[in-house]
Design a protein around this motif. Structure first.
Motif, PDB file in Angstrom:
ATOM      1  N   VAL A 105     -23.702  48.447   8.678  1.00  0.00           N
ATOM      2  CA  VAL A 105     -23.809  48.286   7.225  1.00  0.00           C
ATOM      3  C   VAL A 105     -25.128  48.890   6.745  1.00  0.00           C
ATOM      4  O   VAL A 105     -26.187  48.647   7.340  1.00  0.00           O
ATOM      5  CB  VAL A 105     -23.723  46.793   6.827  1.00  0.00           C
ATOM      6  CG1 VAL A 105     -23.825  46.635   5.318  1.00  0.00           C
ATOM      7  CG2 VAL A 105     -22.429  46.169   7.340  1.00  0.00           C
ATOM      8  N   ILE A 106     -25.062  49.665   5.664  1.00  0.00           N
ATOM      9  CA  ILE A 106     -26.229  50.388   5.143  1.00  0.00           C
ATOM     10  C   ILE A 106     -26.186  50.338   3.625  1.00  0.00           C
ATOM     11  O   ILE A 106     -25.095  50.400   3.030  1.00  0.00           O
ATOM     12  CB  ILE A 106     -26.202  51.870   5.604  1.00  0.00           C
ATOM     13  CG1 ILE A 106     -26.069  51.975   7.133  1.00  0.00           C
ATOM     14  CG2 ILE A 106     -27.437  52.634   5.126  1.00  0.00           C
ATOM     15  CD1 ILE A 106     -25.494  53.302   7.599  1.00  0.00           C
ATOM     16  N   ILE A 107     -27.358  50.223   2.972  1.00  0.00           N
ATOM     17  CA  ILE A 107     -27.406  50.406   1.518  1.00  0.00           C
ATOM     18  C   ILE A 107     -28.136  51.714   1.228  1.00  0.00           C
ATOM     19  O   ILE A 107     -29.042  52.108   1.969  1.00  0.00           O
ATOM     20  CB  ILE A 107     -28.072  49.223   0.785  1.00  0.00           C
ATOM     21  CG1 ILE A 107     -29.539  49.060   1.164  1.00  0.00           C
ATOM     22  CG2 ILE A 107     -27.301  47.935   1.034  1.00  0.00           C
ATOM     23  CD1 ILE A 107     -30.295  48.059   0.282  1.00  0.00           C
ATOM     24  N   THR A 108     -27.734  52.389   0.145  1.00  0.00           N
ATOM     25  CA  THR A 108     -28.315  53.692  -0.156  1.00  0.00           C
ATOM     26  C   THR A 108     -28.602  53.868  -1.642  1.00  0.00           C
ATOM     27  O   THR A 108     -27.944  53.289  -2.497  1.00  0.00           O
ATOM     28  CB  THR A 108     -27.374  54.854   0.259  1.00  0.00           C
ATOM     29  OG1 THR A 108     -26.122  54.706  -0.413  1.00  0.00           O
ATOM     30  CG2 THR A 108     -27.160  54.894   1.750  1.00  0.00           C
ATOM     31  N   PHE A 109     -29.591  54.708  -1.920  1.00  0.00           N
ATOM     32  CA  PHE A 109     -29.815  55.289  -3.239  1.00  0.00           C
ATOM     33  C   PHE A 109     -30.605  56.577  -3.037  1.00  0.00           C
ATOM     34  O   PHE A 109     -31.747  56.552  -2.583  1.00  0.00           O
ATOM     35  CB  PHE A 109     -30.575  54.363  -4.181  1.00  0.00           C
ATOM     36  CG  PHE A 109     -30.884  55.011  -5.513  1.00  0.00           C
ATOM     37  CD1 PHE A 109     -29.860  55.298  -6.403  1.00  0.00           C
ATOM     38  CD2 PHE A 109     -32.182  55.383  -5.848  1.00  0.00           C
ATOM     39  CE1 PHE A 109     -30.119  55.937  -7.610  1.00  0.00           C
ATOM     40  CE2 PHE A 109     -32.455  56.025  -7.048  1.00  0.00           C
ATOM     41  CZ  PHE A 109     -31.412  56.297  -7.930  1.00  0.00           C
ATOM     42  N   VAL A 147     -23.064  50.715   0.977  1.00  0.00           N
ATOM     43  CA  VAL A 147     -23.072  50.324  -0.437  1.00  0.00           C
ATOM     44  C   VAL A 147     -24.118  51.184  -1.134  1.00  0.00           C
ATOM     45  O   VAL A 147     -25.311  51.122  -0.811  1.00  0.00           O
ATOM     46  CB  VAL A 147     -23.380  48.824  -0.609  1.00  0.00           C
ATOM     47  CG1 VAL A 147     -23.531  48.481  -2.088  1.00  0.00           C
ATOM     48  CG2 VAL A 147     -22.267  47.986   0.022  1.00  0.00           C
ATOM     49  N   ASP A 148     -23.663  51.990  -2.067  1.00  0.00           N
ATOM     50  CA  ASP A 148     -24.521  52.954  -2.752  1.00  0.00           C
ATOM     51  C   ASP A 148     -24.763  52.500  -4.190  1.00  0.00           C
ATOM     52  O   ASP A 148     -23.826  52.113  -4.891  1.00  0.00           O
ATOM     53  CB  ASP A 148     -23.856  54.329  -2.747  1.00  0.00           C
ATOM     54  CG  ASP A 148     -24.685  55.370  -3.477  1.00  0.00           C
ATOM     55  OD1 ASP A 148     -25.740  55.751  -2.961  1.00  0.00           O
ATOM     56  OD2 ASP A 148     -24.276  55.779  -4.592  1.00  0.00           O
ATOM     57  N   SER A 149     -26.020  52.541  -4.623  1.00  0.00           N
ATOM     58  CA  SER A 149     -26.340  52.117  -5.993  1.00  0.00           C
ATOM     59  C   SER A 149     -26.419  53.324  -6.931  1.00  0.00           C
ATOM     60  O   SER A 149     -27.445  53.603  -7.533  1.00  0.00           O
ATOM     61  CB  SER A 149     -27.627  51.282  -6.023  1.00  0.00           C
ATOM     62  OG  SER A 149     -28.672  51.895  -5.311  1.00  0.00           O
ATOM     63  N   TYR A 150     -25.309  54.069  -6.984  1.00  0.00           N
ATOM     64  CA  TYR A 150     -25.120  55.181  -7.917  1.00  0.00           C
ATOM     65  C   TYR A 150     -26.149  56.297  -7.719  1.00  0.00           C
ATOM     66  O   TYR A 150     -26.887  56.661  -8.629  1.00  0.00           O
ATOM     67  CB  TYR A 150     -25.090  54.669  -9.363  1.00  0.00           C
ATOM     68  CG  TYR A 150     -23.916  53.758  -9.606  1.00  0.00           C
ATOM     69  CD1 TYR A 150     -22.675  54.289  -9.960  1.00  0.00           C
ATOM     70  CD2 TYR A 150     -24.036  52.379  -9.431  1.00  0.00           C
ATOM     71  CE1 TYR A 150     -21.567  53.457 -10.141  1.00  0.00           C
ATOM     72  CE2 TYR A 150     -22.931  51.540  -9.606  1.00  0.00           C
ATOM     73  CZ  TYR A 150     -21.707  52.092  -9.967  1.00  0.00           C
ATOM     74  OH  TYR A 150     -20.618  51.258 -10.138  1.00  0.00           O
ATOM     75  N   GLU A 198     -21.336  61.538  -2.716  1.00  0.00           N
ATOM     76  CA  GLU A 198     -20.312  62.545  -2.432  1.00  0.00           C
ATOM     77  C   GLU A 198     -20.225  62.827  -0.934  1.00  0.00           C
ATOM     78  O   GLU A 198     -19.123  62.972  -0.374  1.00  0.00           O
ATOM     79  CB  GLU A 198     -20.609  63.833  -3.205  1.00  0.00           C
ATOM     80  CG  GLU A 198     -20.404  63.730  -4.712  1.00  0.00           C
ATOM     81  CD  GLU A 198     -21.508  62.970  -5.431  1.00  0.00           C
ATOM     82  OE1 GLU A 198     -21.303  62.623  -6.620  1.00  0.00           O
ATOM     83  OE2 GLU A 198     -22.577  62.722  -4.821  1.00  0.00           O
ATOM     84  N   PHE A 199     -21.381  62.894  -0.278  1.00  0.00           N
ATOM     85  CA  PHE A 199     -21.406  63.098   1.175  1.00  0.00           C
ATOM     86  C   PHE A 199     -20.676  61.958   1.888  1.00  0.00           C
ATOM     87  O   PHE A 199     -19.861  62.174   2.791  1.00  0.00           O
ATOM     88  CB  PHE A 199     -22.848  63.183   1.679  1.00  0.00           C
ATOM     89  CG  PHE A 199     -22.989  63.032   3.171  1.00  0.00           C
ATOM     90  CD1 PHE A 199     -22.670  64.073   4.026  1.00  0.00           C
ATOM     91  CD2 PHE A 199     -23.432  61.831   3.718  1.00  0.00           C
ATOM     92  CE1 PHE A 199     -22.781  63.920   5.407  1.00  0.00           C
ATOM     93  CE2 PHE A 199     -23.551  61.675   5.093  1.00  0.00           C
ATOM     94  CZ  PHE A 199     -23.225  62.720   5.939  1.00  0.00           C
ATOM     95  N   VAL A 259     -16.666  56.665   7.201  1.00  0.00           N
ATOM     96  CA  VAL A 259     -17.444  55.803   6.306  1.00  0.00           C
ATOM     97  C   VAL A 259     -16.587  55.236   5.190  1.00  0.00           C
ATOM     98  O   VAL A 259     -15.804  55.954   4.563  1.00  0.00           O
ATOM     99  CB  VAL A 259     -18.635  56.587   5.697  1.00  0.00           C
ATOM    100  CG1 VAL A 259     -19.344  55.755   4.636  1.00  0.00           C
ATOM    101  CG2 VAL A 259     -19.615  57.003   6.787  1.00  0.00           C
ATOM    102  N   LYS A 260     -16.753  53.941   4.932  1.00  0.00           N
ATOM    103  CA  LYS A 260     -16.213  53.324   3.730  1.00  0.00           C
ATOM    104  C   LYS A 260     -17.381  53.119   2.782  1.00  0.00           C
ATOM    105  O   LYS A 260     -18.309  52.366   3.083  1.00  0.00           O
ATOM    106  CB  LYS A 260     -15.550  51.983   4.044  1.00  0.00           C
ATOM    107  CG  LYS A 260     -15.028  51.261   2.797  1.00  0.00           C
ATOM    108  CD  LYS A 260     -14.451  49.893   3.132  1.00  0.00           C
ATOM    109  CE  LYS A 260     -14.003  49.146   1.875  1.00  0.00           C
ATOM    110  NZ  LYS A 260     -13.494  47.789   2.178  1.00  0.00           N
ATOM    111  N   VAL A 261     -17.381  53.798   1.641  1.00  0.00           N
ATOM    112  CA  VAL A 261     -18.495  53.704   0.698  1.00  0.00           C
ATOM    113  C   VAL A 261     -18.062  52.977  -0.572  1.00  0.00           C
ATOM    114  O   VAL A 261     -16.966  53.194  -1.080  1.00  0.00           O
ATOM    115  CB  VAL A 261     -19.086  55.100   0.369  1.00  0.00           C
ATOM    116  CG1 VAL A 261     -18.038  56.022  -0.246  1.00  0.00           C
ATOM    117  CG2 VAL A 261     -20.311  54.976  -0.530  1.00  0.00           C
TER     118      VAL A 261
END
Length: 264
Positions: free
Chosen positions: A11-15, A37-40, A47-48, A55-57
């Motif tokens: 599990v990873i969070i991204t921005f 989980v990406d914060s826009y 997109e990647f 990956v489930k994003v």
């Protein structure tokens, strides 16, 4: 993919993590699922991740680190969770230690990982980070992120803790502007945390705390031995403390103004 009876969710969070997230994802492809989980993001990160077959994003607005990580944790299908930051990489030796540990069975609820800090592609040996460790592998059923912190979030664990022998690699520093922005963001979130806990602004703390942070990390924790890298890291870490008190002062002023405007 991991073939043990103990399945793993990475599990990873991204921005805006392009330049980091590719290697992070590659290093956890042994997991049974990868949840991000990406914060826009606006730099192509989302997109990647959308195009990555493993990956489930999910996109979720960022409020603070604790709430975002708690949301991400709920998305994991498996009990064992490997929770990474987007700028962290699991090296081969650590991957094998994780797999062997779970394959052999364990009564441990959560594992601490020590980290190697990278300044661009150079190892940062000192500067206060040499004893840094974080929970990164844990049972979802035995742990949750504490609601008492909104930055430098902590994990509350119901059970025994262990320590992995191999180290996680943390690419903490991409360039000066990126790390500076990160440290300022941490400082502002820490100020909000202080404000919610009704801690008050203090000029003495604003002077002493950043000065002590730099002195401690650069001299006592041997950042001086990291050369220019140590000077930059220790300066920006101290700047985070300075921003914390600047922001706390602003929050108190806004609160006072709102109070007077609402008075009859």
């Amino acid at each position: 993919m991991h073939t043990s009876s103990e399945k793993i969710s990475a599990v990873i969070i991204t921005f805006n993590e392009m330049g980091y997230i590719q290697n992070c994802i590659k290093s956890v492809e042994f997991a049974d699922e990868i949840i991000v989980v990406d914060s826009y993001s606006t730099d192509g990160t989302f997109e990647f991740l959308q195009e990555h077959p493993k990956v489930k994003v999910i996109q979720n607005p960022f409020e603070n680190f604790t709430s975002q990580k708690s949301f991400a944790l709920k998305q994991a299908a498996n009990d064992w969770v490997l929770f990474l930051d987007a700028d962290e990489v699991v090296p081969d030796a650590l991957r094998e230690e994780i797999k062997t540990t779970l394959d052999n069975g364990t009564d441990i609820a959560a594992y601490w990982f020590y980290r190697k800090f990278m300044f661009k592609n150079d190892l940062l040996r000192f500067s206060g980070w040499q004893t840094d460790k974080n929970y990164r592998l844990f049972r979802k059923s035995k742990a949750k992120f504490s609601d008492k912190k909104i930055v430098h979030e902590t994990l509350d664990v119901n059970g025994a803790s262990g320590i992995m022998q191999e180290k996680l690699i943390h690419y903490c520093y991409k360039d000066y502007d990126d790390y500076r922005a990160k440290m300022l963001k941490y400082g502002r979130l820490k100020a909000k945390e202080d404000f919610y806990k009704e801690r008050t602004f203090n000029y003495l703390f604003m002077l002493v705390k950043p000065t002590w942070k730099f002195f401690n990390h650069y001299f006592l924790r041997l950042g001086i031995l990291d050369g220019r890298k140590g000077m930059v890291i220790c300066h920006l870490n101290a700047l985070s403390d300075l921003e914390r008190y600047r922001e706390l002062k602003k929050l108190e002023k806004k609160n006072e103004l709102a109070y007077y405007l609402l008075m009859p």
